[in-house]
Structure formats: C-alpha cells, structure tokens
Design a protein around this motif. Structure first.
Motif, PDB file in Angstrom:
ATOM      1  N   ALA A   1       6.182   8.950  -9.839  1.00  0.00           N
ATOM      2  CA  ALA A   1       6.019   8.989 -11.292  1.00  0.00           C
ATOM      3  C   ALA A   1       5.805  10.411 -11.788  1.00  0.00           C
ATOM      4  O   ALA A   1       6.118  10.726 -12.933  1.00  0.00           O
ATOM      5  CB  ALA A   1       4.854   8.099 -11.705  1.00  0.00           C
ATOM      6  N   GLY A   2       5.285  11.281 -10.961  1.00  0.00           N
ATOM      7  CA  GLY A   2       5.085  12.669 -11.347  1.00  0.00           C
ATOM      8  C   GLY A   2       3.851  12.913 -12.175  1.00  0.00           C
ATOM      9  O   GLY A   2       3.651  14.024 -12.671  1.00  0.00           O
ATOM     10  N   ILE A   3       3.018  11.932 -12.343  1.00  0.00           N
ATOM     11  CA  ILE A   3       1.815  12.089 -13.145  1.00  0.00           C
ATOM     12  C   ILE A   3       0.804  12.983 -12.440  1.00  0.00           C
ATOM     13  O   ILE A   3       0.216  13.876 -13.047  1.00  0.00           O
ATOM     14  CB  ILE A   3       1.198  10.712 -13.454  1.00  0.00           C
ATOM     15  N   VAL A   4       0.598  12.757 -11.173  1.00  0.00           N
ATOM     16  CA  VAL A   4      -0.400  13.507 -10.422  1.00  0.00           C
ATOM     17  C   VAL A   4       0.058  14.941 -10.174  1.00  0.00           C
ATOM     18  O   VAL A   4      -0.743  15.875 -10.227  1.00  0.00           O
ATOM     19  CB  VAL A   4      -0.693  12.803  -9.079  1.00  0.00           C
ATOM     20  N   VAL A   5       1.350  15.101  -9.918  1.00  0.00           N
ATOM     21  CA  VAL A   5       1.860  16.420  -9.545  1.00  0.00           C
ATOM     22  C   VAL A   5       2.837  16.944 -10.592  1.00  0.00           C
ATOM     23  O   VAL A   5       3.907  17.401 -10.275  1.00  0.00           O
ATOM     24  CB  VAL A   5       2.533  16.368  -8.153  1.00  0.00           C
ATOM     25  N   SER A   6       2.448  16.879 -11.859  1.00  0.00           N
ATOM     26  CA  SER A   6       3.361  17.336 -12.898  1.00  0.00           C
ATOM     27  C   SER A   6       3.472  18.852 -12.934  1.00  0.00           C
ATOM     28  O   SER A   6       4.488  19.390 -13.343  1.00  0.00           O
ATOM     29  CB  SER A   6       2.913  16.803 -14.259  1.00  0.00           C
ATOM     30  N   GLU A   7       2.447  19.551 -12.504  1.00  0.00           N
ATOM     31  CA  GLU A   7       2.482  21.012 -12.506  1.00  0.00           C
ATOM     32  C   GLU A   7       1.803  21.535 -11.245  1.00  0.00           C
ATOM     33  O   GLU A   7       1.120  20.824 -10.552  1.00  0.00           O
ATOM     34  CB  GLU A   7       1.740  21.568 -13.729  1.00  0.00           C
ATOM     35  N   GLY A   8       2.004  22.809 -11.014  1.00  0.00           N
ATOM     36  CA  GLY A   8       1.261  23.470  -9.955  1.00  0.00           C
ATOM     37  C   GLY A   8       2.030  23.634  -8.672  1.00  0.00           C
ATOM     38  O   GLY A   8       3.204  23.298  -8.555  1.00  0.00           O
ATOM     39  N   LYS A   9       1.309  24.186  -7.691  1.00  0.00           N
ATOM     40  CA  LYS A   9       1.918  24.495  -6.403  1.00  0.00           C
ATOM     41  C   LYS A   9       2.270  23.244  -5.608  1.00  0.00           C
ATOM     42  O   LYS A   9       3.228  23.247  -4.845  1.00  0.00           O
ATOM     43  CB  LYS A   9       0.966  25.352  -5.576  1.00  0.00           C
TER      44      LYS A   9
ATOM     45  N   ILE B   1       0.837  -1.210   0.000  1.00  0.00           N
ATOM     46  CA  ILE B   1       0.000   0.000   0.000  1.00  0.00           C
ATOM     47  C   ILE B   1       0.869   1.256   0.000  1.00  0.00           C
ATOM     48  O   ILE B   1       0.650   2.182  -0.776  1.00  0.00           O
ATOM     49  CB  ILE B   1      -0.959  -0.023   1.212  1.00  0.00           C
ATOM     50  N   ILE B   2       1.875   1.282   0.855  1.00  0.00           N
ATOM     51  CA  ILE B   2       2.765   2.452   0.920  1.00  0.00           C
ATOM     52  C   ILE B   2       3.517   2.615  -0.399  1.00  0.00           C
ATOM     53  O   ILE B   2       3.629   3.716  -0.939  1.00  0.00           O
ATOM     54  CB  ILE B   2       3.737   2.320   2.107  1.00  0.00           C
ATOM     55  N   ALA B   3       4.018   1.515  -0.956  1.00  0.00           N
ATOM     56  CA  ALA B   3       4.757   1.581  -2.219  1.00  0.00           C
ATOM     57  C   ALA B   3       3.868   2.043  -3.366  1.00  0.00           C
ATOM     58  O   ALA B   3       4.324   2.762  -4.264  1.00  0.00           O
ATOM     59  CB  ALA B   3       5.355   0.219  -2.544  1.00  0.00           C
ATOM     60  N   PHE B   4       2.609   1.669  -3.350  1.00  0.00           N
ATOM     61  CA  PHE B   4       1.683   2.092  -4.399  1.00  0.00           C
ATOM     62  C   PHE B   4       1.550   3.613  -4.414  1.00  0.00           C
ATOM     63  O   PHE B   4       1.682   4.254  -5.465  1.00  0.00           O
ATOM     64  CB  PHE B   4       0.324   1.425  -4.186  1.00  0.00           C
ATOM     65  N   PHE B   5       1.310   4.210  -3.252  1.00  0.00           N
ATOM     66  CA  PHE B   5       1.127   5.659  -3.204  1.00  0.00           C
ATOM     67  C   PHE B   5       2.432   6.414  -3.481  1.00  0.00           C
ATOM     68  O   PHE B   5       2.434   7.426  -4.173  1.00  0.00           O
ATOM     69  CB  PHE B   5       0.511   6.082  -1.871  1.00  0.00           C
ATOM     70  N   TYR B   6       3.537   5.926  -2.954  1.00  0.00           N
ATOM     71  CA  TYR B   6       4.820   6.562  -3.257  1.00  0.00           C
ATOM     72  C   TYR B   6       5.176   6.406  -4.736  1.00  0.00           C
ATOM     73  O   TYR B   6       5.795   7.290  -5.325  1.00  0.00           O
ATOM     74  CB  TYR B   6       5.946   6.006  -2.392  1.00  0.00           C
ATOM     75  N   GLY B   7       4.799   5.293  -5.335  1.00  0.00           N
ATOM     76  CA  GLY B   7       5.053   5.092  -6.748  1.00  0.00           C
ATOM     77  C   GLY B   7       4.300   6.087  -7.613  1.00  0.00           C
ATOM     78  O   GLY B   7       4.831   6.613  -8.590  1.00  0.00           O
ATOM     79  N   ILE B   8       3.059   6.358  -7.240  1.00  0.00           N
ATOM     80  CA  ILE B   8       2.277   7.350  -7.984  1.00  0.00           C
ATOM     81  C   ILE B   8       2.907   8.727  -7.848  1.00  0.00           C
ATOM     82  O   ILE B   8       3.056   9.461  -8.835  1.00  0.00           O
ATOM     83  CB  ILE B   8       0.817   7.352  -7.496  1.00  0.00           C
ATOM     84  N   LEU B   9       3.299   9.082  -6.637  1.00  0.00           N
ATOM     85  CA  LEU B   9       3.934  10.384  -6.440  1.00  0.00           C
ATOM     86  C   LEU B   9       5.278  10.477  -7.163  1.00  0.00           C
ATOM     87  O   LEU B   9       5.619  11.508  -7.736  1.00  0.00           O
ATOM     88  CB  LEU B   9       4.115  10.666  -4.952  1.00  0.00           C
TER      89      LEU B   9
END
Length: 119
Positions: free
Chosen positions: A96-104, A86-94
């Motif tokens: 990857a930079g897909i969710v937070v590619s731009e913005g504050k 579970i922890i690796a899944f969420f850290y993997g998403i972060l």
C-alpha cells in the motif's frame, strides 16, 4: 496466391512444445514393449477396488482412521491459511505504501514491490 501458410514463426511456447513432444517420442522408443510391461494382476486389483467402492468397509477401525485423517487434513489446511493470511497482511501493508511513503527505507522496499506488481 496466399503464402502465409509457408511462414512459420517460432515463439517460446512453440519451441517448448516441440522440445517436449520430441522428449516424449524419444521416451516411447526407449520403452521395452513386451508382455511384462503391464502387470498381470492389474485387472484383479481394479476389480477389487471397484467392488470396495460399492461395498465399503464401515468397521470401527476404518471409520476411526478416516476421522483421524480428516482431522489431520483440516489442521494442515487451517495452519496453511493462517500463515498465508499473516504473510498477506504484512505484504499488503508494504504494498500500500503507507508505511514507506518517504525516506530511505522506500529505496530498499521498492524492488520487492515492483517485482510483485510486474508478475
């Protein structure tokens, strides 16, 4: 004449090794070396352990205890692996930079990602 053997560079690893060796040597001098240092029943206990290794106790109580202990170990392993996935899944998403590619929010997430990539 080659004088490389005279030069001695101390790296952090070598300094730590010297400190640990010094601590080990000092601990050897602090031990009271007498006949009470080794337990007199140690050989008897080792003999009992060796005998039990070749002639195990297979009574119902011992087998039930072994089964319960194995189940507990497997339960802890499954819980630990589930939590790690579970922890690796969420850290993997972060990461990857897909969710937070731009913005504050990227400004707040970037230090955590850089630390994990550096190590």
């Amino acid at each position: 004449m080659d004088k490389r053997w005279l030069s001695f560079e101390l790296h952090k690893r070598k300094i730590l090794t010297l400190i640990l060796l010094l601590a080990f040597m000092l601990s050897l001098f602090s031990v009271e070396w007498n006949s009470n240092l080794i337990h007199s029943g140690g050989f008897k206990t080792a003999k009992q352990i060796a005998a039990a290794f070749f002639t195990p106790d297979l009574s119902g109580d011992i087998l039930l205890l072994a089964l319960e202990s194995s189940w507990t170990t497997l339960s802890y392993a499954a819980a630990g692996m589930s939590l790690a996935i579970i922890i690796a899944f969420f850290y993997g998403i972060l990461a990857a930079g897909i969710v937070v590619s731009e913005g504050k929010i990227k400004r707040y997430i970037r230090p955590f990602l850089e630390d994990s990539l550096a190590s």
